[in-house]
Design an enzyme around this catalytic site. Sequence first.
Site, PDB file in Angstrom:
ATOM      1  N   LYS A  22       0.835  -1.213   0.000  1.00  0.00           N
ATOM      2  CA  LYS A  22       0.000   0.000   0.000  1.00  0.00           C
ATOM      3  C   LYS A  22       0.863   1.255   0.000  1.00  0.00           C
ATOM      4  CE  LYS A  22      -2.369   2.577   3.693  1.00  0.00           C
ATOM      5  NZ  LYS A  22      -1.248   3.421   4.037  1.00  0.00           N
ATOM      6  N   ASN A  23       1.850   1.311   0.882  1.00  0.00           N
ATOM      7  CA  ASN A  23       2.596   2.557   1.039  1.00  0.00           C
ATOM      8  C   ASN A  23       3.495   2.856  -0.153  1.00  0.00           C
ATOM      9  OD1 ASN A  23       1.326   3.114   3.406  1.00  0.00           O
ATOM     10  ND2 ASN A  23       3.001   2.432   4.737  1.00  0.00           N
ATOM     11  N   CYS A 117      -5.337   7.922   9.107  1.00  0.00           N
ATOM     12  CA  CYS A 117      -5.603   7.421  10.460  1.00  0.00           C
ATOM     13  C   CYS A 117      -5.311   8.492  11.498  1.00  0.00           C
ATOM     14  CB  CYS A 117      -4.717   6.210  10.756  1.00  0.00           C
ATOM     15  SG  CYS A 117      -5.158   4.770   9.806  1.00  0.00           S
ATOM     16  N   ARG A 122       0.181  14.850  13.029  1.00  0.00           N
ATOM     17  CA  ARG A 122       0.878  14.347  11.830  1.00  0.00           C
ATOM     18  C   ARG A 122       1.360  15.543  11.012  1.00  0.00           C
ATOM     19  NH1 ARG A 122      -1.751   8.803   9.595  1.00  0.00           N
ATOM     20  NH2 ARG A 122       0.370   8.629   8.827  1.00  0.00           N
ATOM     21  N   ASP A 306       3.802   0.239  12.255  1.00  0.00           N
ATOM     22  CA  ASP A 306       2.615  -0.313  11.596  1.00  0.00           C
ATOM     23  C   ASP A 306       2.378  -1.784  11.938  1.00  0.00           C
ATOM     24  OD1 ASP A 306       2.163   2.145  10.514  1.00  0.00           O
ATOM     25  OD2 ASP A 306       2.630   1.610   8.443  1.00  0.00           O
ATOM     26  N   ARG A 398      -9.044   0.478   3.666  1.00  0.00           N
ATOM     27  CA  ARG A 398      -8.079   1.418   3.085  1.00  0.00           C
ATOM     28  C   ARG A 398      -6.764   0.724   2.752  1.00  0.00           C
ATOM     29  NH1 ARG A 398      -6.328   5.173   6.898  1.00  0.00           N
ATOM     30  NH2 ARG A 398      -4.734   5.277   5.315  1.00  0.00           N
TER      31      ARG A 398
END
Length: 419
Positions: A22-23, A117, A122, A306, A398
């Site tokens: 995903k990232n 999230c 952030r 994560d 997601r």
Amino acid sequence: MEKLVIQGRTRLEGEVTISGAKNAAVALIPATLLIKGVCTLENLPNISDVQIQCEILKDLGATVEWLDPNTARIDTTNITSHKAPLDKTSKFRASYYLIGALLSRCHNVEVGLPGGCNLGARPIDQHVKGFEALGATVDVATGKVVAHADELVGASIYMDTVSVGATINIMLASVFAKGTTTIDNAAKEPHIVDVANFLNSIGADIRGAGTDIIKINGVEKLKSNSTYSVVPDQIEAGTFMLAAMATQGDIVLKNCISEHLDCLTAKIIEMGGKVIESGDEIRVTCDKRPKKTNIKTAPYPGFPTDLQAQMGVVLALAEGTSVISENIWESRFQYTYELIKMGAKITSQGKTAFFEGVESLSGAPVSATDLRAGAALIVAGIAAEGTTELYNLQHIDRGYENIEEKFRKLGANIIRIRE
Ligand code: UD1
């Protein structure tokens, strides 16, 4: 509203194929803006963050054609806008990559602030610092990021914090910058290397990705056609490795890169599990209750934040008392309150949580407080006695492709119900 209903307690056994990261995917899609041409991206995970990133590209004038659920042909020849609205950018964090990519492509950017999230503050100050060093003016005062550069010129940029997002964003912004850009104290995650590999494959000159110092020599143009396959997702792989530990199971992961998971492998062995690596497969087995261990999250190659929540589930069931120190995100222990509803004995204070292992958890109604917390609670539900109902699934969707189907194939009793 949808919920997952999980009937435990199940020992997970069998094979699972890991999806693309995903990232990496959410950075590679905006990176295609740098070429005025066509990129075919393969091994894209079929998840909502990827879909939204593609929708935004379409809003900017690109065409996106899905050749199959994991392969997109993206044509960025005709970009007609440099504006990405808040209603889409606020849905996920990685919309910040549009800033670096559009600065490179159009020298003008107007992007709604990124969402994602709720893990605590952030900030994007390191991204902004990098863009300004390259010669851009950046305004974030109005609920959106507005940036402009007459020209981008290579610079030496020292990151005050090791930041994945800022490292990739500065790489994107500096591909065409005049001269050399140096990123010092860069992040080293596998998806940083993946984005650099992609950009180099289309003609960029990026050296040192995967180390503390990345040098980008500006180039004038890139190839207008390419095909690239996204690196396997080490966080998804780690989630299934920890699911094997939590359920005292036996899982073979296919399509993964074991070196990206060295720190997790070391911890699994410390807890009494077995890890066998062979080519692009990893087998994790655990035939007794895991032993306690301590975890400190850190940038790669340290223990990934994560995977903290998924590890938390294992430690909630381990023999003895374990300690987790969370050093990246301040609100990353929210899942512990859900695990406590399932019978876990956890106390947390600031950056530290203490896990007094229990022999079993009990099913309960719980809620995914963020993406990784959601995956962790699925694992907890599979390992627990009785029925768990898991809500707030949009977080999980997601970032995990077909997650309940993958767990079902491993033997889990899990169904999605629309209420
Ligand atoms: C990325 C990952 C996310 C992961 C995180 C840490 C993506 C899309 N998301 O998020 O899944 O949890 O890395 O591995 O790849 N910081 C600043 N200023 C900045 C940027 C970051 O102070 O400008 C701080 C953050 O508050 C945090 C730390 O640096 O404490 C790491 O953040 P960063 O690596 O930037 O995370 P993301 O790129 O947002």
